[in-house]
Write a protein that holds these residues in place. Structure first.
Motif, short mmCIF file in Angstrom:
data_model
loop_
_atom_site.label_atom_id
_atom_site.label_comp_id
_atom_site.label_asym_id
_atom_site.label_seq_id
_atom_site.Cartn_x
_atom_site.Cartn_y
_atom_site.Cartn_z
N GLU A 590 68.70 54.15 22.93
CA GLU A 590 68.02 55.53 22.97
C GLU A 590 66.47 55.50 22.82
OE1 GLU A 590 70.65 58.81 21.49
OE2 GLU A 590 71.14 57.15 19.81
N ASN A 591 66.04 54.58 22.36
CA ASN A 591 64.56 54.44 22.07
C ASN A 591 63.68 53.76 23.11
OD1 ASN A 591 64.72 55.75 19.45
ND2 ASN A 591 65.11 53.76 18.56
N LEU A 592 64.52 53.43 24.04
CA LEU A 592 63.80 52.73 25.31
C LEU A 592 63.50 53.65 26.13
CD1 LEU A 592 63.95 49.57 25.98
CD2 LEU A 592 65.78 50.17 27.45
N LYS A 593 62.17 53.62 26.90
CA LYS A 593 61.64 54.41 27.63
C LYS A 593 62.28 54.38 29.19
CE LYS A 593 56.92 54.22 25.96
NZ LYS A 593 55.47 53.85 26.15
N PRO A 594 62.25 55.45 29.91
CA PRO A 594 62.83 55.30 30.95
C PRO A 594 62.38 54.37 32.08
CG PRO A 594 62.50 57.74 30.59
CD PRO A 594 61.87 56.96 29.48
N GLY A 595 63.04 53.64 32.89
CA GLY A 595 62.46 52.64 33.60
C GLY A 595 63.61 51.47 34.26
N VAL A 596 63.19 50.55 34.83
CA VAL A 596 63.98 49.46 35.32
C VAL A 596 63.90 48.25 34.25
CG1 VAL A 596 64.48 47.82 36.91
CG2 VAL A 596 63.75 50.19 37.67
N TYR A 597 64.96 47.83 33.97
CA TYR A 597 65.07 46.50 32.91
C TYR A 597 66.05 45.73 33.47
CZ TYR A 597 62.76 49.88 29.73
OH TYR A 597 61.98 50.82 29.07
N PHE A 598 65.74 44.38 32.97
CA PHE A 598 66.45 43.18 33.31
C PHE A 598 67.54 42.93 32.05
CE2 PHE A 598 62.81 42.44 36.01
CZ PHE A 598 63.60 42.29 37.22
N VAL A 599 68.61 42.33 32.42
CA VAL A 599 69.56 41.96 31.50
C VAL A 599 69.64 40.25 31.60
CG1 VAL A 599 71.94 41.62 30.48
CG2 VAL A 599 70.96 43.79 31.17
N ARG A 600 69.55 39.45 30.72
CA ARG A 600 69.59 37.99 30.86
C ARG A 600 70.52 37.58 30.01
NH1 ARG A 600 64.16 35.17 31.43
NH2 ARG A 600 64.07 36.21 33.01
N CYS A 601 71.62 36.74 30.43
CA CYS A 601 72.51 36.23 29.59
C CYS A 601 72.23 34.42 29.62
CB CYS A 601 73.85 36.34 30.15
SG CYS A 601 75.05 35.11 29.47
N LYS A 602 72.18 33.82 28.44
CA LYS A 602 71.93 32.63 28.36
C LYS A 602 72.80 31.74 27.67
CE LYS A 602 67.35 31.53 27.37
NZ LYS A 602 66.14 31.63 26.94
N SER A 603 73.45 30.77 28.19
CA SER A 603 74.84 30.24 27.67
C SER A 603 75.02 28.71 28.43
CB SER A 603 76.00 31.00 27.50
OG SER A 603 76.96 30.39 26.76
N ASP A 604 75.37 27.78 27.52
CA ASP A 604 75.67 26.70 28.19
C ASP A 604 74.72 26.12 29.28
OD1 ASP A 604 77.99 26.68 26.74
OD2 ASP A 604 79.09 27.34 28.41
N ASN A 605 73.57 26.17 28.83
CA ASN A 605 72.06 25.70 29.91
C ASN A 605 72.28 26.52 31.07
OD1 ASN A 605 71.31 24.15 27.75
ND2 ASN A 605 72.77 22.59 28.37
N GLN A 606 72.91 27.66 31.32
CA GLN A 606 72.88 28.39 32.31
C GLN A 606 72.33 29.75 32.20
OE1 GLN A 606 77.00 27.66 33.50
NE2 GLN A 606 76.36 26.55 35.19
N ILE A 607 71.73 30.37 33.22
CA ILE A 607 71.03 31.79 32.91
C ILE A 607 71.60 32.69 34.12
CG2 ILE A 607 69.03 33.07 32.78
CD1 ILE A 607 67.52 30.38 31.80
N SER A 608 72.12 33.65 33.72
CA SER A 608 72.45 34.95 34.73
C SER A 608 71.50 36.27 34.40
CB SER A 608 73.84 35.17 34.80
OG SER A 608 74.70 33.84 34.91
N ASN A 609 71.32 36.72 35.65
CA ASN A 609 70.39 37.90 35.35
C ASN A 609 71.07 39.08 36.22
OD1 ASN A 609 67.57 36.79 34.30
ND2 ASN A 609 68.14 35.30 35.77
N SER A 610 70.67 40.27 35.54
CA SER A 610 70.96 41.39 36.49
C SER A 610 69.81 42.60 35.89
CB SER A 610 72.49 41.94 36.16
OG SER A 610 72.75 42.92 37.03
N LYS A 611 70.16 43.75 36.29
CA LYS A 611 69.30 44.72 36.04
C LYS A 611 70.21 45.98 35.86
CE LYS A 611 67.85 46.26 40.53
NZ LYS A 611 68.23 47.76 40.69
N PHE A 612 69.39 47.14 35.08
CA PHE A 612 69.85 48.27 35.01
C PHE A 612 68.70 49.32 34.83
CE2 PHE A 612 69.33 47.03 30.70
CZ PHE A 612 68.73 47.90 29.95
N ILE A 613 68.97 50.49 34.87
CA ILE A 613 68.07 51.57 34.87
C ILE A 613 68.28 52.51 33.89
CG2 ILE A 613 66.92 53.57 36.14
CD1 ILE A 613 67.58 52.06 39.02
N LYS A 614 67.19 52.84 32.99
CA LYS A 614 67.46 53.72 31.94
C LYS A 614 66.59 54.99 32.40
CE LYS A 614 67.61 55.07 27.55
NZ LYS A 614 66.98 56.16 27.49
N LYS A 615 67.60 56.13 32.16
CA LYS A 615 67.37 57.41 32.49
C LYS A 615 66.37 58.07 31.46
CE LYS A 615 69.64 60.09 34.73
NZ LYS A 615 70.81 61.16 35.31
#
Length: 615
Positions: A590-615
């Protein structure tokens, strides 16, 4: 490998995806991993990438500059008082980022009878607020009219450093028969003249063949019944096209640059070339923050007062944020020979002048303005609130989520072949006239304005579906686009005596355009491609196009104790981080400004990325 699923929570009618039927443009589609696919229109053109607009080429957070000097207002004229303090900061050494420091102007009203100049790299002029109360805001109040119609503050070099001066023995021709609009690569005769990191100018001469190809700019012959009228058709040599770029890679004689060209370079009508420019005197890393510039006037049609509030001239990587400009005659912010700069959360309001030509351009991109971003700005009661008043030297400028209130004319490309303008989520309110937004031919208006915007885009703009009008015409050798826009009328004939083909129109008055922001989608795709991390695919990370209003839900299989979830800004700045302890968690946004953001998952020395848009 764990799978990460992101979906928007039920909120506000279940959010964007379920409250509206989502659709994507035939010209641009978004993959589940945020990648973009561009398709050609019926003329063979593709939408260019606008994501390089903004500070340091887009997607880079504005710096937080430390205060190194503080002043308060004095009685009488504060011009010298402020200028001496600016010059003090300008004489300090620069740090590794090219920053000297910020001059803080405490709350109060600073009367000035002259002009101010930030003429050294790395200097920021900062106030404590942009309101109209001097007890809690910083107000620079420009009094008098000496010299006549002056600029209140210039950030940069008062001379025009525009890249037209060549460094000797650095010129080489482009050898490709065609360099398509949107391209970042091309071949040259002699790439050995250059190194990665060099600044170059890509130069397209204004030949007679090109003039013929664009039909003399679409400017009509003089009226034979008025023999004294000037002939304003475009002529050879008048409007060369140039792009200010940096070399990012060299492979043999092929060169890659940091941002695309916004017009097709056709060797058969103009032999384009590149060279290193002499940019001596160009200023970088200057900013204006948290203050108000007001101008003393008599109101009405008074024009005996300061004319420009803030001019960003001959500068790069500059910015203004959280500023208000009021009662100017021509511009709140004007950019000239200014590139890769950001102007965010600024207001340019209530200009004072005669409502006629060369006045009331609230946010004004003038000549040699390239790759600048205007974001979340507000303009009121002007003639042209968000405009390119430059010519063929002006390109790649973006107006993102800006509001236009009670405009007296139109937001538009204004004259002589501006390229690559983007109006993204532009909003018109309190309309006083129907025609308020345009990419079109202005024929003989002004001084032969002709084709005013090419390869420019209106994306998800709202000019009032019950009343507003958009002008959209297709230029010769180019295209213009209106995608997902709300207007009563989108027309190729907005004014009398014009009859040009309509540009590319798609999804008029149709809700649910995805991505909702073209600029942010292009920036996110570019940032993801540049992370150096494995790209998301269906086997590693599944992400649905997500518009989040309040809460981000994350669920994963086979959770390990060391699984880290990070939320990052579009520039890569870490916003939130948490350890995922259960198969599912929720993150309050709720306190995040509108815009595009990335989600990063880090586990077992592996990294996955995706994104979402905050209205």
């Amino acid at each position: 490998m764990k799978k990460l699923f992101i979906s928007s929570m039920l909120s506000v009618a279940i959010g964007f995806l379920f409250a509206q039927t989502p659709w994507q443009s035939a010209l641009l589609t978004v993959g589940n991993n945020g990648s973009l696919t561009y398709n050609a229109d019926n003329k063979g053109f593709k939408i260019p990438d606008f994501s390089h607009a903004g500070y340091k080429g887009g997607g880079v957070d504005l710096p937080e500059v430390a205060v190194v000097k503080t002043i308060s207002p004095i009685a009488g004229d504060n011009t010298k008082h402020i200028q001496d303090a600016i010059d003090y900061v300008g004489a300090l050494p620069k740090n590794s980022e090219g920053i000297r420091g910020a001059l803080l102007l405490n709350a109060g009203k600073y009367d000035i009878y002259g002009s101010l100049y930030v003429k050294n790299d790395g200097v920021v002029l900062r106030g404590v607020g942009e309101g109209n109360d001097p007890s809690n805001s910083t107000i620079i109040f420009a009094r008098g009219n000496t010299p006549a119609q002056r600029t209140v503050i210039t950030l940069g070099n008062n001379s025009q450093i525009n890249g037209t001066k060549q460094i000797s023995n650095t010129k080489t021709n482009i050898t490709d028969a065609i360099v398509e609009v949107g391209s970042c690569t091309f071949s040259v005769e002699n790439a050995a003249l250059f190194s990665v990191g060099d600044r170059i100018i890509i130069y397209h001469p204004c030949t007679q063949a090109w003039i013929n190809a664009v039909n003399q700019g679409g400017v009509p012959y003089p009226d034979p019944s008025a023999p004294t009228d000037p002939d304003e058709r475009w002529v050879a040599g008048q409007l060369p096209i140039n792009y200010n770029r940096y070399i990012t890679a060299i492979n043999g004689n092929q060169i890659a640059v940091d941002a695309p060209v916004f017009y097709t370079l056709n060797k058969s009508i103009s032999q384009s070339y590149i060279y290193k420019p002499d940019m001596t005197g160009l200023i970088s890393q200057v900013g204006l923050e948290n203050l108000r510039i007001d101008i003393e006037t008599l109101g009405g049609e008074d024009e005996a007062h300061a004319w420009q509030a803030a001019r960003f001239k001959s500068c790069e990587n500059a910015w203004a944020r959280n500023c208000t400009f009021i009662h100017f005659g021509q511009s709140g912010i004007i950019t000239e020979a200014c590139s890769r700069s950001t102007f965010t959360d600024c207001s340019a309001i209530d200009p004072v002048a005669i409502i006629t030509g060369e006045r009331m351009y609230n946010f004004n991109t003038y000549v040699y303005s390239q790759l600048n971003l205007f974001k979340n700005c507000y303009a009121s009661k002007g003639r042209h609130h968000y405009i390119s008043n430059g010519t063929s030297s002006t390109s790649g400028n973006v107006f993102l989520r800006c509001t236009s209130d009670a405009i007296n004319a139109a937001n538009e490309g204004h004259r002589q072949w501006t390229q690559g303008m983007l109006y993204d989520n532009h909003k018109e309110i309190n309309l006083k006239r129907d025609f308020v937004l345009g990419l079109y031919n202005r024929v003989a208006m002004g001084t032969g304005h002709g084709w005013a915007a090419v390869h420019s885009v209106l994306w998800n703009c709202d000019v009032d579906a019950t009343y507003g009008k958009i002008a959209l015409q297709q230029p010769p050798t180019a295209q213009n686009y209106a995608i997902g826009c709300f207007a009563k009328t989108i027309t190729g004939n907005p004014i009398s005596a014009t009859n040009f083909p309509i540009g590319f129109v798609e999804g008029q008055n149709k809700s649910g355009l995805f991505p909702p922001s073209l600029y942010e989608a292009q920036l996110a795709a570019r940032k993801m491609a540049n992370t150096g991390l494995p790209k998301t695919n269906e086997n590693k990370l599944k992400i649905y196009p997500s518009i989040v209003t309040k809460t981000l839900r994350i669920s994963m299989a086979n959770i390990h104790a060391d699984t880290i979830i990070q939320i990052l800004s579009e520039s890569g700045k870490l916003i939130k981080e948490l350890i995922l302890k259960n198969n599912e968690t929720e993150i309050n946004l709720e306190n995040l400004k509108p815009g595009v953001y990335f989600v990063r998952c880090k586990s077992d020395n592996q990294i996955s990325n995706s994104k979402f848009i905050k209205k």
